[in-house]
Design an enzyme around this catalytic site. Structure first.
Site: not given
Ligand code: NAI
Ligand code: 15L
Length: 274
Positions: A50, A143, A172, A35, A110-111
């Protein structure tokens, strides 16, 4: 592909990453964590952006598969999304190809299809009313657009280089659903781990795209492609329905926040705070 053992978990400090750090080791995986932020209590985690190709190369040494969660997870400026989600995901794939990694499980969203009109009840919907996985992509944000790119990049790396991916359009994924919309799109942490495990181990996936959620009574999309990987969801958001509907009311077909799969991302998306 032999079953992966060592898995690089990118985005390991984030919400889903933290949940999966807790759940995936029980499936037998040795997780390597990465991370951009430090991860409390994990001194061996790789702290790298990244953008850092050399760090990605090193982190991928000896890795069998990647669960790629890192990136901007909400709406942001196009430039920030370009760097983290588009260039960052390309860097990850290029390093994975060079390292001979066989499989990526990619956190799509889903987005990517957020502007698709949502099906309306009564629930449960019949199979023919569920949004199919091959519905045309209609991102609701930059996004969501970056997730479309990720899916296409995954297809390219399968077609050109034989690097397999399962792209999971996550709904979600949180401990509990917190909105009426989430009753339809919630993926419990336990079902998330089940789905990611299936995506890491199913054979001959090429590039497969699936929706990722629990078996919710109020489901809007077809979980068939995920089930075909061996995913057997065990959770349903319905026990949370009475309380959430009492607090928030039913989804209103006249409210633009409620008319599409992506919900409020289509009208007033939450913005990445960094
Ligand atoms: P989050 O925002 O809590 O975690 C994302 C992590 O990626 C963070 O710890 C951040 O420090 C790290 N990060 C961001 N940019 C970075 C970079 N350039 N290099 C290295 N690390 C980086 O997000 P969450 O909720 O844990 O989601 C994880 C993945 O799943 C994301 O790709 C998100 O788009 C996807 N996702 C999540 C959903 C959810 O319900 N939580 C729904 C749909 C997709
Ligand atoms: C996502 O893609 C986001 O990363 C997450 O934080 C939620 O908002 C989720 O979609 C959602 O649709 O609820």
């Amino acid at each position: 592909m032999p079953a992966p053992r060592t898995v690089l978990l990118t985005g390991a400090a984030g919400g889903v990453g933290t949940l999966m750090r807790g759940l995936l080791p029980a499936y037998g995986y040795a997780l390597r964590l990465l991370d951009a932020r430090p991860i409390e209590g994990e001194p061996e985690a790789v702290m790298a952006d990244l953008a850092d190709r050399e760090a990605l190369r090193e982190a991928l040494h000896g890795v069998d598969a990647v669960l790629h969660l890192a990136g901007i997870s909400l709406e942001s400026t196009f430039d920030k999304i370009l760097a983290a989600n588009i260039q960052g995901t390309h860097n990850l794939y290029e390093a994975a190809r060079e390292a001979g990694v066989g499989r990526v499980v990619l956190a799509s969203s889903n987005h990517a299809v957020g502007f698709t009109p949502r099906p309306s009840g009564p629930y449960p919907l019949p199979q023919e009313a569920l949004t199919p996985i091959d519905t045309p992509r209609r991102p609701d944000t930059f996004y969501g657009l970056s997730k479309c790119f990720g899916e296409d990049l995954a297809q390219l790396y399968w077609d050109r280089h034989g690097l397999e991916t399962v792209s999971v359009r996550i709904g979600s994924c949180f401990m509990e659903p917190t909105s009426v919309r989430m009753l339809s799109v919630w993926m419990s942490p336990g079902d998330g781990a089940r789905l990611f495990h299936a995506a890491l181990t199913a054979e001959n996936v090429g590039h497969t795209v699936v929706y990722g959620s629990s078996a919710n009574t109020r489901l809007w999309w077809d979980l068939g492609p995920a089930r075909a990987l061996g995913y057997a969801p065990q959770d349903d958001s319905e026990p949370y329905a009475d309380k959430l509907i009492a607090e928030q009311g039913e989804l209103d077909p006249a409210n633009p926040d409620h008319t599409h799969l992506g919900g409020h991302f289509c009208t007033n998306p939450p913005v990445w705070p960094y």
